[in-house]
Scaffold this active site. Sequence first.
Site, PDB file in Angstrom:
ATOM      1  N   LYS A   3       0.864  -1.170   0.000  1.00 42.37           N
ATOM      2  CA  LYS A   3       0.000   0.000   0.000  1.00 42.37           C
ATOM      3  C   LYS A   3       0.903   1.223   0.000  1.00 42.37           C
ATOM      4  O   LYS A   3       2.073   1.136   0.390  1.00 42.37           O
ATOM      5  CB  LYS A   3      -0.860  -0.022   1.279  1.00 42.37           C
ATOM      6  CG  LYS A   3      -2.136   0.749   1.168  1.00 42.37           C
ATOM      7  CD  LYS A   3      -3.295  -0.101   0.677  1.00 42.37           C
ATOM      8  CE  LYS A   3      -4.561   0.723   0.603  1.00 42.37           C
ATOM      9  NZ  LYS A   3      -5.700  -0.016   0.115  1.00 42.37           N
TER      10      LYS A   3
ATOM     11  N   GLY B   5     -24.003   3.543  -0.841  1.00 41.33           N
ATOM     12  CA  GLY B   5     -23.106   4.259  -1.746  1.00 41.33           C
ATOM     13  C   GLY B   5     -22.789   3.375  -2.941  1.00 41.33           C
ATOM     14  O   GLY B   5     -23.616   2.567  -3.378  1.00 41.33           O
TER      15      GLY B   5
ATOM     16  N   VAL C  99     -20.952   0.642  -3.492  1.00 38.97           N
ATOM     17  CA  VAL C  99     -21.094  -0.815  -3.361  1.00 38.97           C
ATOM     18  C   VAL C  99     -22.477  -1.187  -2.817  1.00 38.97           C
ATOM     19  O   VAL C  99     -23.139  -2.094  -3.330  1.00 38.97           O
ATOM     20  CB  VAL C  99     -19.984  -1.408  -2.456  1.00 38.97           C
ATOM     21  CG1 VAL C  99     -20.138  -2.917  -2.342  1.00 38.97           C
ATOM     22  CG2 VAL C  99     -18.609  -1.063  -2.995  1.00 38.97           C
TER      23      VAL C  99
HETATM   24  P1  NAD Z   1     -19.182   5.068  -0.714  1.00 37.45           P
HETATM   25  O1  NAD Z   1     -18.532   6.258  -0.086  1.00 37.45           O
HETATM   26  O2  NAD Z   1     -19.581   5.140  -2.144  1.00 37.45           O
HETATM   27  O3  NAD Z   1     -20.472   4.647   0.124  1.00 37.45           O
HETATM   28  C1  NAD Z   1     -20.557   4.706   1.508  1.00 37.45           C
HETATM   29  C2  NAD Z   1     -21.991   5.139   1.849  1.00 37.45           C
HETATM   30  O4  NAD Z   1     -22.143   5.090   3.256  1.00 37.45           O
HETATM   31  C3  NAD Z   1     -22.314   6.553   1.394  1.00 37.45           C
HETATM   32  O5  NAD Z   1     -23.550   6.576   0.716  1.00 37.45           O
HETATM   33  C4  NAD Z   1     -22.367   7.334   2.716  1.00 37.45           C
HETATM   34  O6  NAD Z   1     -23.277   8.423   2.662  1.00 37.45           O
HETATM   35  C5  NAD Z   1     -22.840   6.257   3.651  1.00 37.45           C
HETATM   36  N1  NAD Z   1     -22.564   6.523   5.066  1.00 37.45           N
HETATM   37  C6  NAD Z   1     -21.478   7.101   5.602  1.00 37.45           C
HETATM   38  N2  NAD Z   1     -21.610   7.183   6.944  1.00 37.45           N
HETATM   39  C7  NAD Z   1     -22.788   6.606   7.245  1.00 37.45           C
HETATM   40  C8  NAD Z   1     -23.490   6.363   8.460  1.00 37.45           C
HETATM   41  N3  NAD Z   1     -22.986   6.739   9.641  1.00 37.45           N
HETATM   42  N4  NAD Z   1     -24.684   5.740   8.401  1.00 37.45           N
HETATM   43  C9  NAD Z   1     -25.208   5.354   7.214  1.00 37.45           C
HETATM   44  N5  NAD Z   1     -24.603   5.566   6.028  1.00 37.45           N
HETATM   45  C10 NAD Z   1     -23.402   6.185   6.051  1.00 37.45           C
HETATM   46  O7  NAD Z   1     -18.153   3.874  -0.456  1.00 37.45           O
HETATM   47  P2  NAD Z   1     -18.151   2.449  -1.185  1.00 37.45           P
HETATM   48  O8  NAD Z   1     -17.133   2.493  -2.272  1.00 37.45           O
HETATM   49  O9  NAD Z   1     -19.530   2.018  -1.462  1.00 37.45           O
HETATM   50  O10 NAD Z   1     -17.527   1.555  -0.035  1.00 37.45           O
HETATM   51  C11 NAD Z   1     -18.321   1.140   1.079  1.00 37.45           C
HETATM   52  C12 NAD Z   1     -17.454   0.331   2.035  1.00 37.45           C
HETATM   53  O11 NAD Z   1     -16.932  -0.800   1.352  1.00 37.45           O
HETATM   54  C13 NAD Z   1     -16.244   1.094   2.578  1.00 37.45           C
HETATM   55  O12 NAD Z   1     -15.991   0.664   3.892  1.00 37.45           O
HETATM   56  C14 NAD Z   1     -15.125   0.641   1.672  1.00 37.45           C
HETATM   57  O13 NAD Z   1     -13.857   0.726   2.315  1.00 37.45           O
HETATM   58  C15 NAD Z   1     -15.510  -0.802   1.414  1.00 37.45           C
HETATM   59  N6  NAD Z   1     -14.977  -1.340   0.152  1.00 37.45           N
HETATM   60  C16 NAD Z   1     -15.279  -0.762  -1.029  1.00 37.45           C
HETATM   61  C17 NAD Z   1     -14.769  -1.283  -2.210  1.00 37.45           C
HETATM   62  C18 NAD Z   1     -15.085  -0.684  -3.557  1.00 37.45           C
HETATM   63  O14 NAD Z   1     -14.881  -1.362  -4.578  1.00 37.45           O
HETATM   64  N7  NAD Z   1     -15.631   0.524  -3.630  1.00 37.45           N
HETATM   65  C19 NAD Z   1     -13.918  -2.422  -2.168  1.00 37.45           C
HETATM   66  C20 NAD Z   1     -13.643  -3.015  -0.918  1.00 37.45           C
HETATM   67  C21 NAD Z   1     -14.181  -2.458   0.239  1.00 37.45           C
END
Ligand code: NAD
Length: 368
Positions: free
Chosen positions: A80, A182, A184
């Site tokens: 990383k 969001g 995912v």
């Molecule tokens: P994102 O930022 O698109 O979505 C996160 C969502 O959570 C947003 O809609 C945000 O408004 C909401 N949120 C934040 N705080 C909140 C709360 N207290 N209560 C309710 N909702 C809340 O992120 P993402 O890319 O969808 O990723 C989501 C999770 O999955 C993260 O933890 C990320 O590290 C993990 N992840 C994502 C990927 C990827 O491909 N994007 C891969 C592996 C892991």
Amino acid sequence: MSIYEKVITMGHEQVVFFSDPTCNLKAIVAIHDTTLGPALGGTRMWQYASEEEALRDVLRLSKGMTYKAAVSGLHLGGGKAVIIGDPKKDKSEALFRSYGRFLESLNGRYITAEDVNITVDDIEHIYVETSNVVGVAKIRGGSGNPAPYTALGVFRGLEASCTQVWGDRSPSGKTVALQGVGSVGFELSKLLHEHGAKIIFTDISEKNIARMKEHIPSAEFVDPSKIYDVECDIFSPCALGASINDDTIDRIKSKIVCGAANNQLDKDYHGEELKKRNILYAPDYLINAGGLMNVSIEFEGWSDSKSRRMIDSIYNTTLDIFKLSNDEALPVNEATDRMAERRIASIKEIKTTTLGNVAHRFPGRSNK
Ligand code: NAD
């Protein structure tokens, strides 16, 4: 602890500090373990309060990537990188090209990708200087937005969890409490809806709540403070880490916890606490590895079907981890770590005897 003590304790192979005062670049690359192949992991840009904090973050995140790649069956190691700076003010073409030149000097031991505050446009600048980068734009042979692939992997993990608890992999008729819709979470909710699950969701983004209401009108919204109290079969954390903690664990009503968020357990002992409450925990860093699997095939030529086939394997691996957890009476989080460590140890043994280095499988893509 000194830097060397930290690095030795956590088992890192190499930590590299790059600086280029001409463009205000300060970056740290941590290569944790390359037993299975070159280290792959994203670059994060963050305004860290101190250099110590940046180092702590990169050491922790790179070790996590080793485990994720290992348990996912990838021929990759863990690494990383962090760029210390304000993503709103400090980004420039010069900074990313300078960073790309530094990465090139690592000769393929570390392959980077997007992480927090790094966009496809930033990756484009890095890619001018080095081919050791994935997550490049689709028009350049890259794999595009990882979210649908991450969601597919989470869905396969959820099916495995349903098989384990109810003997039927389909979530049809089950109620899923989804925290975060969001990138995912929204893709996952589409899969759940298609497969007949009932969705109760929460979010703090008006835009993302409206998108859910438009696309899945049957999904029911609850206030973020109420999501842990929802009567449901599956609780799915898809927002932030540490959602399973001392304050929330007794409120969870589900039989399964299975979501995309990284580091869902606030402390390791919350894995044991879930087990005691008879709640099955789907291993977060395995089931959210779909995005990593998706970028990992960019070097050999990305295709949607190849990526989906690979991600489908998450179903069986999740079941294998549940079996190991039962056989060895370990909480799922510890069984997952054990499986990753055993794979690395077995390959380390082979490499010291016959096979040599597997890194030749990733010769790097020519961008010249
Ligand atoms: P994102 O930022 O698109 O979505 C996160 C969502 O959570 C947003 O809609 C945000 O408004 C909401 N949120 C934040 N705080 C909140 C709360 N207290 N209560 C309710 N909702 C809340 O992120 P993402 O890319 O969808 O990723 C989501 C999770 O999955 C993260 O933890 C990320 O590290 C993990 N992840 C994502 C990927 C990827 O491909 N994007 C891969 C592996 C892991």
